[in-house]
Write a protein that holds these residues in place. Structure first.
Motif, PDB file in Angstrom:
ATOM      1  N   ASP A 168      33.756  20.899 -14.362  1.00 44.70           N
ATOM      2  CA  ASP A 168      33.676  19.443 -14.178  1.00 44.70           C
ATOM      3  C   ASP A 168      32.833  18.765 -15.264  1.00 44.70           C
ATOM      4  OD1 ASP A 168      31.278  20.541 -13.432  1.00 44.70           O
ATOM      5  OD2 ASP A 168      30.973  19.220 -11.702  1.00 44.70           O
ATOM      6  N   ALA A 169      32.690  19.427 -16.405  1.00 46.07           N
ATOM      7  CA  ALA A 169      31.875  18.882 -17.497  1.00 46.07           C
ATOM      8  C   ALA A 169      32.477  17.586 -18.034  1.00 46.07           C
ATOM      9  CB  ALA A 169      31.776  19.913 -18.626  1.00 46.07           C
ATOM     10  N   ALA A 170      31.602  16.698 -18.523  1.00 42.77           N
ATOM     11  CA  ALA A 170      32.044  15.425 -19.089  1.00 42.77           C
ATOM     12  C   ALA A 170      32.953  15.676 -20.293  1.00 42.77           C
ATOM     13  CB  ALA A 170      30.839  14.601 -19.499  1.00 42.77           C
ATOM     14  N   LYS A 171      34.073  14.970 -20.310  1.00 43.67           N
ATOM     15  CA  LYS A 171      35.050  15.163 -21.387  1.00 43.67           C
ATOM     16  C   LYS A 171      34.920  14.117 -22.496  1.00 43.67           C
ATOM     17  CE  LYS A 171      38.390  17.340 -18.260  1.00 43.67           C
ATOM     18  NZ  LYS A 171      37.452  17.385 -17.114  1.00 43.67           N
ATOM     19  N   ASP A 172      34.281  13.003 -22.194  1.00 46.39           N
ATOM     20  CA  ASP A 172      34.075  11.960 -23.197  1.00 46.39           C
ATOM     21  C   ASP A 172      32.811  11.175 -22.878  1.00 46.39           C
ATOM     22  OD1 ASP A 172      34.778  10.251 -21.078  1.00 46.39           O
ATOM     23  OD2 ASP A 172      36.879  10.204 -21.691  1.00 46.39           O
ATOM     24  N   LEU A 173      32.495  10.179 -23.706  1.00 44.11           N
ATOM     25  CA  LEU A 173      31.254   9.420 -23.542  1.00 44.11           C
ATOM     26  C   LEU A 173      31.220   8.676 -22.212  1.00 44.11           C
ATOM     27  CD1 LEU A 173      28.570   8.524 -24.764  1.00 44.11           C
ATOM     28  CD2 LEU A 173      29.778   6.605 -25.824  1.00 44.11           C
ATOM     29  N   ARG A 174      32.361   8.149 -21.766  1.00 43.26           N
ATOM     30  CA  ARG A 174      32.392   7.419 -20.494  1.00 43.26           C
ATOM     31  C   ARG A 174      32.039   8.346 -19.330  1.00 43.26           C
ATOM     32  NH1 ARG A 174      33.805   2.620 -18.528  1.00 43.26           N
ATOM     33  NH2 ARG A 174      34.396   1.933 -20.616  1.00 43.26           N
ATOM     34  N   ASP A 175      32.587   9.535 -19.344  1.00 46.07           N
ATOM     35  CA  ASP A 175      32.253  10.514 -18.296  1.00 46.07           C
ATOM     36  C   ASP A 175      30.753  10.800 -18.304  1.00 46.07           C
ATOM     37  OD1 ASP A 175      34.818  10.779 -17.376  1.00 46.07           O
ATOM     38  OD2 ASP A 175      35.221  12.679 -18.382  1.00 46.07           O
ATOM     39  N   PHE A 176      30.214  10.998 -19.496  1.00 40.83           N
ATOM     40  CA  PHE A 176      28.790  11.321 -19.633  1.00 40.83           C
ATOM     41  C   PHE A 176      27.926  10.138 -19.195  1.00 40.83           C
ATOM     42  CE2 PHE A 176      24.972  12.279 -22.363  1.00 40.83           C
ATOM     43  CZ  PHE A 176      24.601  13.418 -21.666  1.00 40.83           C
ATOM     44  N   PHE A 177      28.370   8.933 -19.520  1.00 35.58           N
ATOM     45  CA  PHE A 177      27.688   7.702 -19.128  1.00 35.58           C
ATOM     46  C   PHE A 177      27.628   7.580 -17.605  1.00 35.58           C
ATOM     47  CE2 PHE A 177      28.366   2.959 -18.395  1.00 35.58           C
ATOM     48  CZ  PHE A 177      27.027   2.629 -18.510  1.00 35.58           C
ATOM     49  N   GLU A 178      28.758   7.809 -16.958  1.00 34.89           N
ATOM     50  CA  GLU A 178      28.824   7.717 -15.498  1.00 34.89           C
ATOM     51  C   GLU A 178      27.981   8.800 -14.832  1.00 34.89           C
ATOM     52  OE1 GLU A 178      32.961   7.656 -14.399  1.00 34.89           O
ATOM     53  OE2 GLU A 178      33.330   5.740 -15.406  1.00 34.89           O
ATOM     54  N   ASP A 179      27.960   9.989 -15.417  1.00 35.00           N
ATOM     55  CA  ASP A 179      27.112  11.070 -14.898  1.00 35.00           C
ATOM     56  C   ASP A 179      25.635  10.677 -14.987  1.00 35.00           C
ATOM     57  OD1 ASP A 179      29.148  12.750 -14.183  1.00 35.00           O
ATOM     58  OD2 ASP A 179      28.992  14.047 -15.945  1.00 35.00           O
ATOM     59  N   GLY A 180      25.288  10.037 -16.107  1.00 33.64           N
ATOM     60  CA  GLY A 180      23.906   9.590 -16.300  1.00 33.64           C
ATOM     61  C   GLY A 180      23.492   8.539 -15.283  1.00 33.64           C
ATOM     62  N   LEU A 181      24.411   7.666 -14.948  1.00 35.81           N
ATOM     63  CA  LEU A 181      24.142   6.635 -13.943  1.00 35.81           C
ATOM     64  C   LEU A 181      23.910   7.265 -12.567  1.00 35.81           C
ATOM     65  CD1 LEU A 181      26.782   3.923 -14.935  1.00 35.81           C
ATOM     66  CD2 LEU A 181      24.299   3.752 -15.191  1.00 35.81           C
ATOM     67  N   LYS A 182      24.709   8.260 -12.245  1.00 28.89           N
ATOM     68  CA  LYS A 182      24.554   8.955 -10.952  1.00 28.89           C
ATOM     69  C   LYS A 182      23.206   9.664 -10.900  1.00 28.89           C
ATOM     70  CE  LYS A 182      29.540   9.742 -10.440  1.00 28.89           C
ATOM     71  NZ  LYS A 182      30.636  10.743 -10.464  1.00 28.89           N
ATOM     72  N   ASP A 183      22.811  10.195 -12.032  1.00 27.31           N
ATOM     73  CA  ASP A 183      21.548  10.918 -12.159  1.00 27.31           C
ATOM     74  C   ASP A 183      20.352   9.987 -11.900  1.00 27.31           C
ATOM     75  OD1 ASP A 183      20.975  13.715 -12.980  1.00 27.31           O
ATOM     76  OD2 ASP A 183      19.632  12.750 -14.401  1.00 27.31           O
ATOM     77  N   ILE A 184      20.332   8.835 -12.593  1.00 28.52           N
ATOM     78  CA  ILE A 184      19.200   7.921 -12.462  1.00 28.52           C
ATOM     79  C   ILE A 184      19.245   7.194 -11.116  1.00 28.52           C
ATOM     80  CG2 ILE A 184      20.303   5.903 -13.544  1.00 28.52           C
ATOM     81  CD1 ILE A 184      16.643   7.093 -14.027  1.00 28.52           C
TER      82      ILE A 184
END
Length: 206
Positions: free
Chosen positions: A40-56
């Motif tokens: 389920d790793a982030a495939k692009d910047l948007r995925d990574f951005f959304e993961d970061g939002l969930k994290d914070i």
């Protein structure tokens, strides 16, 4: 019927094909030390951005539960006031993040933040390892500033991602929280510089 004259050429082509295939396999092999991505790793910047939002989002919610304990263990009146004020800000940060999720058209969901979990565990330990008074106040400020620095780094990065992705509303919301986190950090420094009695902190060694 093929003559034996064709055999060397055919053998040469087969050998060349085998060499090319082997080269491709060699190229496809990951370099030593490269971590294999999760399914389920982030495939692009948007995925990574959304993961970061969930994290914070998880981190801010966890902080709303930790700040009251820091407040109860603080003794300097300005430090207590600062924590009470920042608790209200943190609750607003949670609401603001929900607005960010809404602007992106996704559900506000938290994902455990290992960094914040570690920082809060450290804060718990620091409180238990210091006596009530100036020493504990100094220790709590140190723990709180580590948390603020983490949040400043996180919100700064997420704001840049939002700008890069063209998410203007999200970028503005994140920028507002970023400024509040910076202000909270400055306030803690001011309290540490003017209200922590160094002589009292060393009184036990006299």
């Amino acid at each position: 019927m093929k003559t034996t004259k064709d055999q060397p050429a055919k053998t040469g082509m087969a050998a060349k094909k085998t060499t090319v295939t082997a080269a491709k396999k060699k190229t496809a092999e990951p370099k030593k030390g490269v971590v294999k991505a999760k399914p389920d790793a982030a495939k692009d910047l948007r995925d990574f951005f959304e993961d970061g939002l969930k994290d914070i989002y998880w981190a801010e919610k966890a902080l709303t539960k930790a700040l009251p304990k820091m407040t109860k263990n603080a003794t300097a009146s300005q430090l207590i006031h600062a924590f009470e004020h920042h608790l209200k800000e943190t609750e607003e940060h949670v609401t603001r993040l929900e607005k960010v999720f809404e602007s992106l058209g996704i559900k506000a969901v938290g994902k455990k933040c290992d960094a914040m979990a570690g920082l809060l565990n450290e804060a718990e330990g620091i409180i238990a390892e210091t006596k009530v008074g100036d020493v504990r106040d100094a220790a709590i400020i140190a723990a709180a500033q580590k948390i603020e620095h983490y949040e400043i780094a996180t919100y700064g990065t997420l704001r840049v991602y939002a700008v890069t992705l063209g998410e203007t509303k999200a970028a503005l919301l994140l920028a507002k929280t970023l400024e509040e986190e910076k202000h909270a950090d400055v306030k803690l420094t001011e309290i540490a510089m003017s209200h922590i009695n160094v002589d009292a902190a060393h009184e036990g060694h006299k």
